[in-house]
Design a protein around this motif. Structure first.
Motif: not given
Length: 226
Positions: A69-95
């Protein structure tokens, strides 16, 4: 042996059951009075792990989720357009981890050494595909990595088991075999990629100088994809 930490030499009974020390940092350095049964894996007569021997701390899961969540927040705050990709990657890795963990639990419970060998065979097949994709520009891109990974893994694991370096137990064969397969895959992919780079760089020297149209001699080389 008398100077070694007790975690290396402990063979007594805890909670009325035989225990085998884990070779992990927390097993060596954690004080035994902090719940010794949590630092040792219960084993049966064959030395394999039984169900319920390894547990995942919910605090660790929560800490991992907080870091994601901290990584997603940093990516969103920095407008890196990676928040969704990080979230999907984390969910996929957990599964994926949950699925692999469930399969490994079945292997540890019911299959024994035969299941460990089958698990290694599955890892070898996946490693072959990964190495072949990395060297797709070369001819016979699937056959070469397959022969290299299978032969190196079989030779290494066979030697370790034959010489008694590792115990023929599921909980030992699978992690050690995984490291061997991973190393073989990386080495094979790197060697094939390096070979292709050398051929592409020295293409003129290998093929020879251009010949006039209609002349004979030389040999054609298949054009390599860029």
């Amino acid at each position: 042996m008398q100077d070694l930490p007790k975690a290396f030499t402990r063979t007594d009974l805890l909670d009325g059951q035989r225990h085998t020390p884990f070779h992990f940092k927390q097993d060596i350095f954690a004080p035994e009075e902090q719940g010794a049964s949590n630092l040792y894996a219960h084993t049966d007569d064959s030395g394999d792990l039984r169900a319920g021997d390894a547990s995942c701390s919910w605090a660790g899961v929560a800490a991992s989720a907080a870091l994601v969540a901290l990584t997603v927040a940093v990516a969103w705050h920095g407008r890196l357009r990676l928040a969704l990709d990080i979230t999907l990657a984390a969910v996929r890795a957990a599964l994926q981890l949950a699925a692999v963990g469930a399969l490994l639990l079945l292997v540890f419970r019911h299959t024994g050494l035969a299941g460990a060998i089958g698990w290694l065979a599955l890892m070898v097949l996946i490693a072959d595909q990964v190495a072949a994709r990395r060297a797709a520009a070369l001819p016979k891109a699937l056959l070469t990595p397959t022969v290299a990974i299978v032969s190196s893994t079989a030779a290494t694991m066979g030697t370790l088991l034959a010489l008694g370096v590792i115990a023929p137990q599921t909980r030992v064969v699978i992690p050690v075999g995984g490291m061997v397969v991973s190393g073989a895959m990386q080495a094979t992919a790197l060697a094939l990629t390096r070979l292709y780079d050398e051929i592409r760089t020295a293409h003129t020297a290998i093929r020879g100088p251009p010949r006039p149209r209609g002349s004979r001699g030389g040999f054609p080389l298949r054009a390599q994809p860029r």
